[in-house]
Scaffold this active site. Structure first.
Site, PDB file in Angstrom:
ATOM      1  N   HIS A   1     -67.704  52.286  -9.704  1.00  0.00           N
ATOM      2  CA  HIS A   1     -67.473  51.148  -9.442  1.00  0.00           C
ATOM      3  C   HIS A   1     -67.768  50.543  -8.061  1.00  0.00           C
ATOM      4  O   HIS A   1     -68.288  50.445  -6.732  1.00  0.00           O
ATOM      5  CB  HIS A   1     -68.481  49.826  -9.674  1.00  0.00           C
ATOM      6  CG  HIS A   1     -69.960  50.106 -10.489  1.00  0.00           C
ATOM      7  ND1 HIS A   1     -70.259  49.362 -11.744  1.00  0.00           N
ATOM      8  CD2 HIS A   1     -70.099  51.319 -10.934  1.00  0.00           C
ATOM      9  CE1 HIS A   1     -71.203  49.895 -13.090  1.00  0.00           C
ATOM     10  NE2 HIS A   1     -71.093  51.656 -12.086  1.00  0.00           N
TER      11      HIS A   1
ATOM     12  N   SER B   1     -74.005  55.497 -11.088  1.00  0.00           N
ATOM     13  CA  SER B   1     -74.304  54.142  -9.858  1.00  0.00           C
ATOM     14  C   SER B   1     -72.775  53.945  -9.142  1.00  0.00           C
ATOM     15  O   SER B   1     -72.581  53.282  -8.342  1.00  0.00           O
ATOM     16  CB  SER B   1     -73.264  53.171 -11.349  1.00  0.00           C
ATOM     17  OG  SER B   1     -74.514  53.028 -12.198  1.00  0.00           O
TER      18      SER B   1
END
Length: 225
Positions: free
Chosen positions: A175, A123
């Site tokens: 992220h 991610s």
């Protein structure tokens, strides 16, 4: 050799390689005892703050290819494939590779600085691809097609971050770091297939990125020692 050359010239080859490598690593996790076993993930290079402080710097890189559970790799695999194809078409093979790997490292650096939890997943690199596309939108906003696509990707990015906030077990700092890192890295590597990025903007982005990496690493050592 001719077939390989044609594949390299006509297909999103780097995306295929990264996805294949990610799946291969997942199979190794399974063979060693399971992708949800914390020790297996640690042994293969999960981001672990104390291990990084002890000198295992590769843990800022290796988590990009590790996943916890079938759903984790399934979702990330689909996004890698579709986002990778688009970014590779815009930036080219080698720029795509740098964005993915260094963007992923950027996410893990921020996670190291701000999150005490062990973490894995592509991610961080995926959000770096989001950031790279947002850079394209900022730099070539006058292009109506890019402008429309950027609005869609911006909405998707915001929705993902909001989802992160209200979910447990997700490394939101990874992220955010990947998103910011991909945005700045995209300036540094440029996107000549679309147009030129001003030299000064590329230099400032590179300086900002390096300073941020250094500051975050120092913060990580301060927070977790």
């Amino acid at each position: 050799m001719t077939e390989i050359k044609r594949w390299w010239q006509t297909q999103p080859a780097v995306t295929h390689i990264l996805l294949g490598l990610t799946i291969a690593v997942f199979l190794v996790e399974w063979l060693l005892g399971g992708s949800t076993v914390s020790y297996v993930l640690y042994m293969l290079g999960a981001k672990n703050d104390q291990a990084i402080i002890a000198g295992q710097w590769w843990r800022l890189f290796t988590p990009i290819f590790l996943h916890m559970g079938l759903m984790h790799i399934a979702v990330n695999g689909v996004v890698i494939y579709f986002m990778g194809m688009q970014i590779e078409a815009l930036f080219g093979h080698w720029r795509m590779l740098l964005l993915y790997l260094l963007g992923g490292v950027s996410g893990n650096v921020m996670s190291f600085a701000l999150s005490p939890n062990q973490s894995v997943g592509a991610s961080t690199a995926i959000f770096a691809l989001f950031g790279a596309f947002l850079m394209v939108g900022e730099s070539f906003w006058e292009n109506p097609v890019i402008r429309q696509l950027t609005r869609q990707f911006l909405l998707l990015t915001v929705m993902n971050l909001v989802f992160d906030i209200f979910s447990t077990g997700i490394d939101i700092w990874g992220h955010v770091g990947g998103l910011a890192g991909g945005f700045l890295l995209a300036y540094v590597v440029g996107v000549p297939r679309i147009g030129q990025i001003p030299r000064m903007k590329r230099i400032l982005a590179g300086i900002t990125l390096v300073i941020a990496w250094i500051a975050l690493v120092k913060l990580g050592f301060t927070n977790w020692q």
